[in-house]
Motif scaffolding. Structure first.
Motif, mmCIF file in Angstrom:
data_model
loop_
_atom_site.group_PDB
_atom_site.id
_atom_site.type_symbol
_atom_site.label_atom_id
_atom_site.label_comp_id
_atom_site.label_asym_id
_atom_site.label_seq_id
_atom_site.Cartn_x
_atom_site.Cartn_y
_atom_site.Cartn_z
ATOM 1 N N ALA A 56 25.385 37.264 -97.743
ATOM 2 C CA ALA A 56 25.952 36.207 -98.571
ATOM 3 C C ALA A 56 24.924 35.135 -98.940
ATOM 4 C CB ALA A 56 27.137 35.560 -97.856
ATOM 5 N N VAL A 57 24.012 34.809 -98.018
ATOM 6 C CA VAL A 57 23.036 33.753 -98.313
ATOM 7 C C VAL A 57 21.839 34.278 -99.109
ATOM 8 C CG1 VAL A 57 23.679 32.401 -96.290
ATOM 9 C CG2 VAL A 57 21.814 34.070 -96.105
ATOM 10 N N THR A 58 21.636 35.597 -99.108
ATOM 11 C CA THR A 58 20.501 36.172 -99.827
ATOM 12 C C THR A 58 20.831 36.495 -101.273
ATOM 13 O OG1 THR A 58 19.769 37.183 -97.739
ATOM 14 C CG2 THR A 58 18.705 37.958 -99.741
ATOM 15 N N VAL A 59 22.067 36.898 -101.543
ATOM 16 C CA VAL A 59 22.475 37.302 -102.889
ATOM 17 C C VAL A 59 22.229 36.218 -103.942
ATOM 18 C CG1 VAL A 59 24.481 37.853 -104.325
ATOM 19 C CG2 VAL A 59 24.101 39.082 -102.194
ATOM 20 N N PRO A 60 22.588 34.947 -103.704
ATOM 21 C CA PRO A 60 22.335 33.931 -104.744
ATOM 22 C C PRO A 60 20.866 33.798 -105.108
ATOM 23 C CG PRO A 60 23.877 33.099 -103.110
ATOM 24 C CD PRO A 60 23.337 34.379 -102.574
ATOM 25 N N PHE A 61 19.988 33.886 -104.106
ATOM 26 C CA PHE A 61 18.554 33.790 -104.375
ATOM 27 C C PHE A 61 18.106 34.954 -105.252
ATOM 28 C CE2 PHE A 61 14.057 34.272 -103.723
ATOM 29 C CZ PHE A 61 13.572 32.979 -103.577
ATOM 30 N N THR A 62 18.547 36.164 -104.910
ATOM 31 C CA THR A 62 18.189 37.345 -105.697
ATOM 32 C C THR A 62 18.705 37.230 -107.128
ATOM 33 O OG1 THR A 62 18.374 38.690 -103.690
ATOM 34 C CG2 THR A 62 18.254 39.863 -105.774
ATOM 35 N N PHE A 63 19.940 36.750 -107.270
ATOM 36 C CA PHE A 63 20.557 36.631 -108.598
ATOM 37 C C PHE A 63 19.785 35.648 -109.479
ATOM 38 C CE2 PHE A 63 23.489 34.445 -111.478
ATOM 39 C CZ PHE A 63 23.953 35.520 -112.213
ATOM 40 N N ILE A 64 19.477 34.474 -108.940
ATOM 41 C CA ILE A 64 18.743 33.464 -109.717
ATOM 42 C C ILE A 64 17.350 33.973 -110.063
ATOM 43 C CG2 ILE A 64 17.748 31.147 -109.670
ATOM 44 C CD1 ILE A 64 20.762 31.178 -109.986
ATOM 45 N N MET A 65 16.701 34.640 -109.118
ATOM 46 C CA MET A 65 15.362 35.177 -109.367
ATOM 47 C C MET A 65 15.392 36.219 -110.486
ATOM 48 S SD MET A 65 12.718 37.094 -106.746
ATOM 49 C CE MET A 65 13.763 38.561 -106.619
ATOM 50 N N LEU A 66 16.345 37.138 -110.439
ATOM 51 C CA LEU A 66 16.469 38.154 -111.481
ATOM 52 C C LEU A 66 16.734 37.515 -112.842
ATOM 53 C CD1 LEU A 66 18.632 40.851 -109.634
ATOM 54 C CD2 LEU A 66 16.276 41.125 -110.427
ATOM 55 N N GLN A 67 17.592 36.522 -112.867
ATOM 56 C CA GLN A 67 17.939 35.850 -114.118
ATOM 57 C C GLN A 67 16.727 35.137 -114.723
ATOM 58 O OE1 GLN A 67 20.504 32.284 -113.940
ATOM 59 N NE2 GLN A 67 21.851 33.318 -115.405
ATOM 60 N N ARG A 68 15.993 34.390 -113.883
ATOM 61 C CA ARG A 68 14.873 33.607 -114.392
ATOM 62 C C ARG A 68 13.717 34.502 -114.839
ATOM 63 N NH1 ARG A 68 14.276 28.203 -114.019
ATOM 64 N NH2 ARG A 68 16.530 28.413 -114.040
ATOM 65 N N TYR A 69 13.417 35.522 -114.044
ATOM 66 C CA TYR A 69 12.301 36.397 -114.402
ATOM 67 C C TYR A 69 12.651 37.313 -115.574
ATOM 68 C CZ TYR A 69 9.128 34.970 -110.713
ATOM 69 O OH TYR A 69 8.259 34.242 -109.936
ATOM 70 N N LYS A 70 13.930 37.612 -115.750
ATOM 71 C CA LYS A 70 14.351 38.382 -116.924
ATOM 72 C C LYS A 70 14.086 37.571 -118.182
ATOM 73 C CE LYS A 70 18.321 40.636 -119.071
ATOM 74 N NZ LYS A 70 19.793 40.929 -118.959
ATOM 75 N N GLN A 71 14.358 36.271 -118.131
ATOM 76 C CA GLN A 71 14.093 35.396 -119.266
ATOM 77 C C GLN A 71 12.605 35.364 -119.593
ATOM 78 O OE1 GLN A 71 15.731 31.668 -118.008
ATOM 79 N NE2 GLN A 71 17.832 32.213 -118.526
ATOM 80 N N MET A 72 11.777 35.293 -118.556
ATOM 81 C CA MET A 72 10.339 35.242 -118.763
ATOM 82 C C MET A 72 9.807 36.558 -119.311
ATOM 83 S SD MET A 72 9.076 33.083 -115.419
ATOM 84 C CE MET A 72 7.417 32.944 -116.086
ATOM 85 N N ALA A 73 10.369 37.664 -118.833
ATOM 86 C CA ALA A 73 9.902 38.979 -119.275
ATOM 87 C C ALA A 73 10.320 39.272 -120.713
ATOM 88 C CB ALA A 73 10.443 40.061 -118.344
ATOM 89 N N SER A 74 11.489 38.781 -121.122
ATOM 90 C CA SER A 74 11.997 39.067 -122.462
ATOM 91 C C SER A 74 11.296 38.231 -123.537
ATOM 92 C CB SER A 74 13.505 38.815 -122.531
ATOM 93 O OG SER A 74 13.799 37.460 -122.248
ATOM 94 N N ALA A 75 10.730 37.097 -123.116
ATOM 95 C CA ALA A 75 10.005 36.260 -124.072
ATOM 96 C C ALA A 75 8.680 36.911 -124.410
ATOM 97 C CB ALA A 75 9.778 34.865 -123.490
#
Length: 208
Positions: free
Chosen positions: A84-103
């Motif tokens: 439960a405490v690890t999932v939010p970190f993974t989710f935010i990381m995936l979201q932020r790096y996806k934005q960086m990769a798509s740019a």
């Protein structure tokens, strides 16, 4: 001397034999910026892949423990808490790096490239801000869960039977994580952020 300065120096040296008296024009400056951004992207995404792999391993281990010790309420709850405490970190990381990769940056106007670099730095800085604060909770809690699980599963009597050993193990775990994270932050966040800021400053100075 910054990485951008090094790239400009190398670019000018490679062009010297062809354009000995040519000025450092906008096109050359944009090409240097693109080269520098590719370098920064490689460094930044090394952290993403390493951390994502680590998180997958954590999920796999905790899921295995949950299934194997399903009847043990304490072990089950600790495993669920770890997930439960690890999932939010993974989710935010995936979201932020996806934005960086798509740019992407293309051979466009100087203003467009400047905006691209500025946005990439903003995204990285935003995630770094989140990372530093979330890890204040994540690392101590995951370390505690890991120590308790190991002692409860592999030492008769668990933590209660070996309190000193558990505390020492926990403190050593925190210390090793502290040094590892400090080194990680310097390589994958502080340095890239400084380099991206140097690029932005160079834009303001007109690429001189």
């Amino acid at each position: 001397m910054s990485a951008l300065d090094d790239l400009k120096k190398n670019w000018n040296s490679s062009q010297h034999m062809y354009q000995a008296a040519a000025p450092y024009d906008a096109k050359s400056f944009q090409q240097v910026i693109q080269t520098s951004m590719k370098k920064q992207h490689k460094m930044i995404f090394r952290y993403f892949w390493a951390t994502f792999t680590l998180h997958v391993l954590v999920y796999a281990l905790l899921s295995h423990v949950m299934v194997r010790y399903l009847a043990d309420t304490t072990t089950l709850l600790l495993s669920i808490l770890g997930l439960a405490v690890t999932v939010p970190f993974t989710f935010i990381m995936l979201q932020r790096y996806k934005q960086m990769a798509s740019a992407s940056v293309k051979q466009q106007s100087t203003d467009t490239i400047y905006s691209y670099v500025q946005q990439q730095r903003k995204r990285l800085a935003g995630f770094y801000f989140f990372k530093k604060r979330y890890e204040l909770i994540l690392i101590p809690l995951l370390s505690a869960i890991g120590v308790v699980l190991v002692f409860n599963l592999y030492f008769p009597g668990g933590v209660m039977a070996f309190p000193v050993g558990a505390i020492v193990t926990y403190l050593l775990t925190l210390l090793s994580c502290f040094f590892a994270i400090r080194n990680e932050n310097q390589i994958y966040f502080n340095r890239p952020l400084q380099e991206l800021q140097a690029i932005l400053d160079d834009f303001k100075n007109g690429g001189e």
